[in-house]
Design a protein around this motif. Sequence first.
Motif, PDB file in Angstrom:
ATOM      1  N   GLY A  17       5.750   3.552   7.748  1.00  0.00           N
ATOM      2  CA  GLY A  17       4.601   3.574   6.546  1.00  0.00           C
ATOM      3  C   GLY A  17       4.858   4.877   5.899  1.00  0.00           C
ATOM      4  N   GLN A  18       5.113   5.963   6.656  1.00  0.00           N
ATOM      5  CA  GLN A  18       5.259   7.207   5.863  1.00  0.00           C
ATOM      6  C   GLN A  18       6.713   6.995   5.099  1.00  0.00           C
ATOM      7  N   THR A  19       7.417   6.680   5.579  1.00  0.00           N
ATOM      8  CA  THR A  19       8.534   6.516   4.774  1.00  0.00           C
ATOM      9  C   THR A  19       8.518   5.604   3.250  1.00  0.00           C
ATOM     10  N   LEU A  20       7.796   4.487   3.743  1.00  0.00           N
ATOM     11  CA  LEU A  20       7.310   3.601   2.433  1.00  0.00           C
ATOM     12  C   LEU A  20       6.524   4.540   1.378  1.00  0.00           C
ATOM     13  N   LYS A  21       5.785   5.232   1.870  1.00  0.00           N
ATOM     14  CA  LYS A  21       4.745   6.097   0.915  1.00  0.00           C
ATOM     15  C   LYS A  21       5.746   7.174   0.325  1.00  0.00           C
ATOM     16  N   VAL A  22       6.424   7.718   0.868  1.00  0.00           N
ATOM     17  CA  VAL A  22       7.417   8.919   0.404  1.00  0.00           C
ATOM     18  C   VAL A  22       8.496   8.327  -0.498  1.00  0.00           C
ATOM     19  N   LEU A  23       9.120   7.051  -0.334  1.00  0.00           N
ATOM     20  CA  LEU A  23       9.742   6.316  -1.379  1.00  0.00           C
ATOM     21  C   LEU A  23       9.352   6.056  -2.537  1.00  0.00           C
ATOM     22  N   ARG A  24       8.146   5.547  -2.375  1.00  0.00           N
ATOM     23  CA  ARG A  24       7.066   5.034  -3.693  1.00  0.00           C
ATOM     24  C   ARG A  24       6.877   6.528  -4.504  1.00  0.00           C
ATOM     25  N   GLU A  25       6.369   7.516  -3.538  1.00  0.00           N
ATOM     26  CA  GLU A  25       6.155   8.563  -4.638  1.00  0.00           C
ATOM     27  C   GLU A  25       7.282   9.405  -5.147  1.00  0.00           C
ATOM     28  N   LYS A  26       8.234   9.072  -4.619  1.00  0.00           N
ATOM     29  CA  LYS A  26       9.513   9.809  -5.026  1.00  0.00           C
ATOM     30  C   LYS A  26      10.109   9.159  -6.300  1.00  0.00           C
ATOM     31  N   ALA A  27       9.804   7.762  -6.169  1.00  0.00           N
ATOM     32  CA  ALA A  27      10.224   7.104  -7.471  1.00  0.00           C
ATOM     33  C   ALA A  27       9.025   7.109  -8.671  1.00  0.00           C
ATOM     34  N   GLY A  28       7.908   7.662  -8.175  1.00  0.00           N
ATOM     35  CA  GLY A  28       6.998   7.937  -9.032  1.00  0.00           C
ATOM     36  C   GLY A  28       6.179   6.768  -9.608  1.00  0.00           C
ATOM     37  N   LYS A  29       5.946   5.905  -8.575  1.00  0.00           N
ATOM     38  CA  LYS A  29       5.271   4.691  -8.659  1.00  0.00           C
ATOM     39  C   LYS A  29       3.855   4.853  -7.914  1.00  0.00           C
ATOM     40  N   SER A  30       2.622   4.248  -8.673  1.00  0.00           N
ATOM     41  CA  SER A  30       1.703   3.864  -8.020  1.00  0.00           C
ATOM     42  C   SER A  30       1.651   2.706  -7.179  1.00  0.00           C
ATOM     43  N   LEU A  31       0.521   2.463  -6.170  1.00  0.00           N
ATOM     44  CA  LEU A  31       0.854   1.294  -5.506  1.00  0.00           C
ATOM     45  C   LEU A  31       0.520   0.021  -6.710  1.00  0.00           C
ATOM     46  N   GLY A  32      -0.264   0.268  -7.519  1.00  0.00           N
ATOM     47  CA  GLY A  32      -0.373  -0.745  -8.695  1.00  0.00           C
ATOM     48  C   GLY A  32       0.702  -1.249  -9.203  1.00  0.00           C
ATOM     49  N   GLN A  33       1.723  -0.390  -9.573  1.00  0.00           N
ATOM     50  CA  GLN A  33       2.984  -0.322 -10.348  1.00  0.00           C
ATOM     51  C   GLN A  33       4.002  -1.019  -9.484  1.00  0.00           C
ATOM     52  N   LEU A  34       4.117  -0.612  -7.994  1.00  0.00           N
ATOM     53  CA  LEU A  34       4.763  -1.438  -7.023  1.00  0.00           C
ATOM     54  C   LEU A  34       4.573  -2.765  -6.986  1.00  0.00           C
ATOM     55  N   ALA A  35       3.288  -3.175  -6.912  1.00  0.00           N
ATOM     56  CA  ALA A  35       2.868  -4.679  -6.555  1.00  0.00           C
ATOM     57  C   ALA A  35       3.283  -5.329  -7.750  1.00  0.00           C
ATOM     58  N   GLU A  36       3.147  -4.723  -9.049  1.00  0.00           N
ATOM     59  CA  GLU A  36       3.738  -5.355 -10.184  1.00  0.00           C
ATOM     60  C   GLU A  36       5.151  -5.671 -10.287  1.00  0.00           C
ATOM     61  N   ASP A  37       5.924  -4.593  -9.835  1.00  0.00           N
ATOM     62  CA  ASP A  37       7.483  -4.569  -9.949  1.00  0.00           C
ATOM     63  C   ASP A  37       7.791  -5.631  -8.908  1.00  0.00           C
ATOM     64  N   THR A  38       7.223  -5.626  -7.728  1.00  0.00           N
ATOM     65  CA  THR A  38       7.800  -6.423  -6.588  1.00  0.00           C
ATOM     66  C   THR A  38       7.106  -7.663  -6.430  1.00  0.00           C
ATOM     67  N   GLY A  39       5.897  -7.969  -6.912  1.00  0.00           N
ATOM     68  CA  GLY A  39       5.232  -9.067  -6.655  1.00  0.00           C
ATOM     69  C   GLY A  39       4.458  -9.169  -5.510  1.00  0.00           C
ATOM     70  N   TYR A  40       4.605  -8.190  -4.821  1.00  0.00           N
ATOM     71  CA  TYR A  40       3.511  -8.047  -3.378  1.00  0.00           C
ATOM     72  C   TYR A  40       2.127  -7.744  -3.776  1.00  0.00           C
TER      73      TYR A  40
END
Length: 279
Positions: A17-40
């Motif tokens: 979980g920590q790794t997922l959060k670090v990768l998302r923040e490093k990519a400059g993505k919010s949870l909403g943006q990640l959801a939109e990009d990936t479909g999850y």
Amino acid sequence: MGENVDPGPVSGRAILGQTLKVLREKAGKSLGQLAEDTGYDKSYLSRLESGERLSKVTVMEDLDSYYGTGDLLVGHWKAARLDAFKDQYKEFMKLEATARIMWLFTPGVPGLLQTEDFSRELLRKAQTTADGDDWVEEQVAARLGRQYLLRQDPQPDVRVILDETALRRPAADPRTWHDQLLHLEAAAMWPNVTMQVLPFSAGVHHHMTGSLTLLWQQDGSAVAYKEGNECSRLEEEQHQVLRCRLSYDRLRDQALSPARSLNFIRAVLKEHRDHEAYP
């Protein structure tokens, strides 16, 4: 000075979980943006990051591809999935993950060969607590994750002796059972899997109430794992492993040949199709 407090071991799921959060923040993505990009779903991704939920391995493969991290997340997921199993099973699973040869006997459809819907039906019937849905989905993800072992490189050499009972006790949902039989038929033809059916005509045998798995590692070392009657045992003493191997050999001697076993599975599938009027 205050005393240092040992927080105890960090779970594999928390690290993932920590790794997922670090990768998302490093990519400059919010949870909403990640959801939109990936479909999850956003809430689903949030629960993965908080360690509340274990995903299927395919989700980690998708996110590894999204972040360009090779198999980093899949690697963390392999450790995290152990959190979903009881302690006595974890050592066996570690050995299973590196085994080069696997021999299995099960009275029912083995977890390594269950479809998602069949696994879900079995686990739902085993769950009685109020938080059943989350528990079931976590266990389904963990069980399906074990099947990743069958397609890793190099692939293990797998032999499965399937008791006829496994083919005669269908799922409640006809479509679920149809798909499960199709999956067993396909698995029997995989190049790294040898499947044999132990028919009722072989009579009673010494493993009617439990399963037996034998694992060999690259260096030739072997273990046996026995389950049954709400208990399990990992055998590492070589004289005990040898006894288990001889026990397995006796079952194999009574089982149908791989070719006849495939025909047997196809006959059961045809019976089901005829009964349920499938096209």
